[in-house]
Write a protein that holds these residues in place. Structure first.
Motif, short mmCIF file in Angstrom:
data_model
loop_
_atom_site.label_atom_id
_atom_site.label_comp_id
_atom_site.label_asym_id
_atom_site.label_seq_id
_atom_site.Cartn_x
_atom_site.Cartn_y
_atom_site.Cartn_z
N GLU A 197 0.78 -1.30 -0.11
CA GLU A 197 0.17 -0.04 0.05
C GLU A 197 0.78 1.20 0.11
N ILE A 198 0.44 2.29 -0.68
CA ILE A 198 0.93 3.59 -0.43
C ILE A 198 -0.05 4.74 -0.47
N PRO A 199 0.19 5.81 0.07
CA PRO A 199 -0.75 6.60 0.36
C PRO A 199 -1.89 7.01 -0.66
N GLY A 200 -3.02 6.66 -0.55
CA GLY A 200 -4.14 6.91 -1.74
C GLY A 200 -4.18 5.79 -2.59
N GLY A 201 -3.34 4.69 -2.49
CA GLY A 201 -3.43 3.54 -3.32
C GLY A 201 -2.85 2.34 -3.06
N GLU A 202 -2.26 1.56 -4.01
CA GLU A 202 -1.50 0.33 -3.62
C GLU A 202 -0.79 -0.11 -5.03
N TYR A 203 0.41 -0.96 -4.85
CA TYR A 203 0.89 -1.51 -6.03
C TYR A 203 0.55 -3.11 -5.65
N ASN A 204 0.22 -3.44 -6.91
CA ASN A 204 -0.87 -4.98 -6.65
C ASN A 204 -0.24 -5.80 -7.85
N PHE A 205 0.86 -6.77 -7.70
CA PHE A 205 1.39 -7.30 -8.60
C PHE A 205 0.80 -8.81 -8.82
N MET A 206 -0.25 -8.68 -9.99
CA MET A 206 -1.03 -9.78 -10.15
C MET A 206 -1.61 -10.55 -9.13
N ASP A 207 -2.38 -10.15 -8.26
CA ASP A 207 -3.10 -10.92 -7.08
C ASP A 207 -1.98 -10.85 -5.75
N VAL A 208 -1.43 -9.80 -5.59
CA VAL A 208 -0.51 -9.75 -4.48
C VAL A 208 0.71 -10.59 -4.77
N GLY A 209 1.17 -10.35 -5.78
CA GLY A 209 2.46 -11.21 -6.29
C GLY A 209 3.75 -10.04 -6.04
N VAL A 210 4.75 -10.54 -6.30
CA VAL A 210 5.90 -9.58 -6.08
C VAL A 210 6.73 -9.44 -7.55
N LEU A 211 7.34 -8.34 -7.45
CA LEU A 211 8.55 -7.74 -8.64
C LEU A 211 9.83 -8.38 -8.39
N ASN A 212 10.47 -9.16 -9.26
CA ASN A 212 11.64 -9.65 -9.14
C ASN A 212 12.64 -8.68 -10.10
N ILE A 213 13.67 -8.20 -9.76
CA ILE A 213 14.62 -7.44 -10.57
C ILE A 213 15.92 -8.48 -10.76
N ILE A 214 16.11 -8.94 -11.80
CA ILE A 214 17.33 -9.88 -12.00
C ILE A 214 18.48 -9.46 -12.76
N VAL A 215 19.56 -10.30 -12.43
CA VAL A 215 20.86 -9.99 -13.02
C VAL A 215 21.77 -11.19 -13.42
N SER A 216 22.52 -11.26 -14.28
CA SER A 216 23.27 -12.58 -14.80
C SER A 216 24.43 -12.56 -13.76
N PRO A 217 25.04 -13.71 -13.24
CA PRO A 217 25.91 -13.77 -12.22
C PRO A 217 27.31 -12.88 -12.64
N GLU A 218 27.37 -13.12 -14.02
CA GLU A 218 28.67 -12.40 -14.47
C GLU A 218 28.54 -10.87 -14.31
#
Length: 214
Positions: A176-197
């Motif tokens: 939740e944020i003031p006045g709204g919310e971030y809802n990632f596909m039914d209360v999911g999560v955003l993953n930011i990924i990178v290669s090990p190298e």
């Protein structure tokens, strides 16, 4: 691989200083570093990516070995759709391209030039929250924001090719944020990924995003 470092968000009791670790608010960058944007071909315009957070790497506990303990790491992503602001998502349940997620690394040598970039934003940002780093998750009632570790919400062994073995860098939970919310596909999560190298080289130019939801 480092175990996850959990990010607990607290309302600041005093004004944040330039370079402090925080979620929301405005990014701190050297003046000659552009704030990341994404091009919308339908509108023929560039839009600023949502600023998620910045991590002052000097705040990391000593057990973290995947990242340096100096400099600043900033995260941006095109997530306006998940707050009801756009008609189409650019990050979904498949690994995104590298235009809709940006991770910027400011090395120690450039930290003296870092300034608040607030004046470049036309709209008022979500109020900043101070980041407190925790080795253990602080309760299921709190958002599961985390740095590094395994992608706990992934229901298969690895990312699809060609992203096999890529490392979770940051997880943003629905919140939740003031006045709204971030809802990632039914209360999911955003993953930011990178290669090990890329992570070893501190090269975040090809960071990508994916939404996971159970």
């Amino acid at each position: 691989m480092d175990k996850p470092l959990y990010l607990r968000l607290e309302k600041p009791t005093a004004p944040l200083r330039v370079g402090d670790s925080h979620w929301w608010g405005y990014p701190d960058l050297p003046p000659d570093v552009d704030i990341p944007t994404v091009y919308d071909e339908h509108d023929d315009m560039d839009y600023g990516l949502t600023f998620l957070c910045q991590i002052n790497l000097a705040d990391l506990p000593q057990r973290i070995s995947s990242l340096p303990h100096e400099g600043l790491l900033l995260f941006f992503a095109d997530i306006a759709y998940y707050c009801g602001q756009w008609d189409e998502p650019s990050i979904g349940c498949c690994v995104s391209d590298n235009k809709v997620v940006r991770v910027l690394y400011v090395p120690k040598a450039d930290m003296a030039r870092v300034v608040s970039r607030q004046r470049e934003y036309a709209e008022e940002a979500v109020p900043p929250m101070r980041i407190v780093f925790c080795d253990e998750r602080q309760g299921l009632e709190l958002s599961d924001h985390r740095l590094l570790g395994e992608p706990e919400y992934r229901e298969w062994d690895d990312w699809d090719a060609p992203y096999n073995g890529w490392q979770l860098l940051l997880q943003m939970d629905s919140c939740e944020i003031p006045g709204g919310e971030y809802n990632f596909m039914d209360v999911g999560v955003l993953n930011i990924i990178v290669s090990p190298e890329a992570l070893r080289k501190l090269d975040f130019s090809d960071a990508r995003g994916i939404i996971l939801s159970t």
